[in-house]
Scaffold this active site. Structure first.
Site, mmCIF file in Angstrom:
data_model
loop_
_atom_site.group_PDB
_atom_site.id
_atom_site.type_symbol
_atom_site.label_atom_id
_atom_site.label_comp_id
_atom_site.label_asym_id
_atom_site.label_seq_id
_atom_site.Cartn_x
_atom_site.Cartn_y
_atom_site.Cartn_z
ATOM 1 N N GLY A 90 3.069 -54.505 3.639
ATOM 2 C CA GLY A 90 2.737 -52.951 2.509
ATOM 3 C C GLY A 90 3.667 -52.006 3.677
ATOM 4 N N LYS B 130 5.687 -50.191 3.595
ATOM 5 C CA LYS B 130 6.515 -48.774 2.744
ATOM 6 C C LYS B 130 6.022 -49.194 1.392
ATOM 7 C CE LYS B 130 10.794 -49.880 5.530
ATOM 8 N NZ LYS B 130 9.685 -50.602 6.632
ATOM 9 N N ASP C 149 12.820 -53.966 1.304
ATOM 10 C CA ASP C 149 13.120 -54.590 2.847
ATOM 11 C C ASP C 149 13.115 -55.749 3.046
ATOM 12 O OD1 ASP C 149 13.200 -52.643 5.415
ATOM 13 O OD2 ASP C 149 10.815 -53.367 5.278
ATOM 14 N N CYS D 90 15.625 -53.837 9.672
ATOM 15 C CA CYS D 90 15.144 -53.630 11.315
ATOM 16 C C CYS D 90 16.485 -54.551 12.218
ATOM 17 C CB CYS D 90 13.806 -53.471 11.200
ATOM 18 S SG CYS D 90 13.434 -55.283 10.744
#
Length: 419
Positions: free
Chosen positions: A253, A255, A318, A371
């Site tokens: 969590g 973001k 993401d 990432c």
């Protein structure tokens, strides 16, 4: 100066080395186990064990190469520990270990003696640490496939990428703007002895590694620990208070919480993830941050997505990825990542894009992020999706390589669904 006493060395021998060298456990779990079962250790003891464990994992293939030993063989461990202590303490300079060091090591490994032969091996290994004959996989201490793939993928950025990816990661904080301001947070934390450098209007970097989780500010939910470049992701979605937003791969969590701040705790955020453990952690963080515009959902089947078709104004994805942009935080990943993993992740990313994109209304915005620094997971993935779906267009693309000062490696692309 790093110094390890018998209790710490005993833990390294009996509990840490096998897990770290076999890849059976992550460093953070090894350290949690160490500190949890040895609460009498002081700050210096904890820092010394942490430094040694990270050095051993970050550089294990390079250590094996320069010492010419098999790290899976326990007989090599006292030499490996002695060498690593020496490298950490002197930062690569030829500094001899003190008699006290050898005495502590001998308490744990009685057969290990400070002989001329041992000293010669250590000096030779230090000399080989910068040898031009060292293969690049050993120099970067990563799997051979990963070394070759990263070279072909990153090209002229390859050397710099590995240089930074094998450094210690800085720690960043993000202000919870629902509860405080950045100047107030800085004042609060500095009163607790935490030294900060501002890096943005709401972000800080720790001047040195300190335990921020024991501060009253953390317990009050005034900040989150979040990488500097990660803090740049959520604003790219351009959300506004009152919108309906889905965080499709919310994880723990980080973001999601940032999205809530950007929406001023107004509107609705649906945070989803297939991991029950991550969902549980997310709920804890939401309560601590005093967030009440987020609904959490554990994704178990596709029926949930079908029921929410075209109901959201914005979507953050993401997605799972290789994590190549955060190797310095998770150095274990350098050794296990292989071509099959990459192909599986690319397939998973494509599947998530395909299924989750349908929850957006016409005119809605989708922010895809990873990432990772590898194009196959990033722009190539997005280009393929847009080519297959003409109703979507690319509005913005951003990418960041790992930096010593500003953050980890990330990629983000904002897409818009046509009306």
């Amino acid at each position: 100066m790093l110094f390890l006493h018998r209790p710490q060395l005993l833990f390294i021998k009996e509990r840490a080395l096998n897990d770290l060298f076999s890849g059976e456990s992550y460093i953070r779990f090894v350290l949690e186990k160490a500190f949890g079962s040895n609460r009498n250790w002081g700050k210096r003891d904890r820092a010394a064990v942490s430094s040694l464990c990270y050095f051993l994992v970050r550089w294990k293939l390079r250590i094996g190469w320069v010492l010419e030993v098999n790290l899976s063989d326990p007989k090599s461990w006292p030499l490996v520990v002695a060498f690593s202590m020496r490298m950490i303490r002197s930062e690569g300079a030829s500094q001899e270990l003190h008699r006290a060091d050898y005495e502590e090591i001998q308490k744990v490994w009685p057969h290990f003696e400070a002989t001329k032969e041992i000293e010669s091996k250590l000096r030779s290994a230090i000399s080989r640490w910068t040898s031009d004959e060292m293969p690049t996989w050993a120099r970067h201490s990563c799997g051979q496939w990963l070394d070759e793939f990263s070279q072909s993928s990153l090209k002229d950025k390859y050397t710099k990428f590995w240089e930074i990816s094998n450094q210690e990661a800085p720690v960043f904080l993000r202000t919870n703007t629902a509860l405080t301001t950045a100047p107030e947070l800085q004042q609060n934390l500095e009163a607790s002895g935490i030294s900060l450098d501002p890096v943005s209007e709401i972000g800080f970097r720790l001047k040195r590694r300190q335990n921020v989780f024991v501060t009253p500010a953390f317990k009050a939910g005034l900040f989150e620990v979040q990488d500097g470049h990660s803090q740049l992701i959520a604003p790219l979605l351009e959300i506004k208070p009152g919108m309906r937003v889905m965080d499709g791969c919310a994880g723990a969590g980080g973001k999601t919480l940032h999205l809530s701040n950007l929406m001023k705790n107004q509107g609705k955020i649906l945070a989803c993830d297939p991991s029950k453990n991550k969902i549980a952690e997310l709920k804890l963080r939401l309560r601590r941050a005093k967030v009440d515009n987020v609904e959490v959902h554990h994704i178990e089947d596709e029926g949930f997505l079908k029921r929410h078709r075209e109901r959201f104004d914005a979507l953050l994805l993401d997605v799972p990825c290789t994590g190549s942009g955060v190797f310095r935080r998770n150095p274990e990943a350098k050794y296990s990542l292989c071509q099959e993993d990459l192909e599986r992740l690319i397939s998973t990313q494509r599947d998530i894009l395909e299924k989750y994109s349908k929850v957006l209304k016409p005119g809605g915005k989708l922010l895809y992020s990873t990432c990772s620094v590898f194009d196959k997971e990033n722009l190539a993935q997005i280009n393929e999706f847009v080519d297959d779906h003409p109703e979507w267009s690319i509005d913005l693309v951003e990418s960041w390589l790992p930096s010593p000062y500003s953050g980890d490696g990330f990629f983000a692309a904002r897409l818009i669904r046509s009306n």
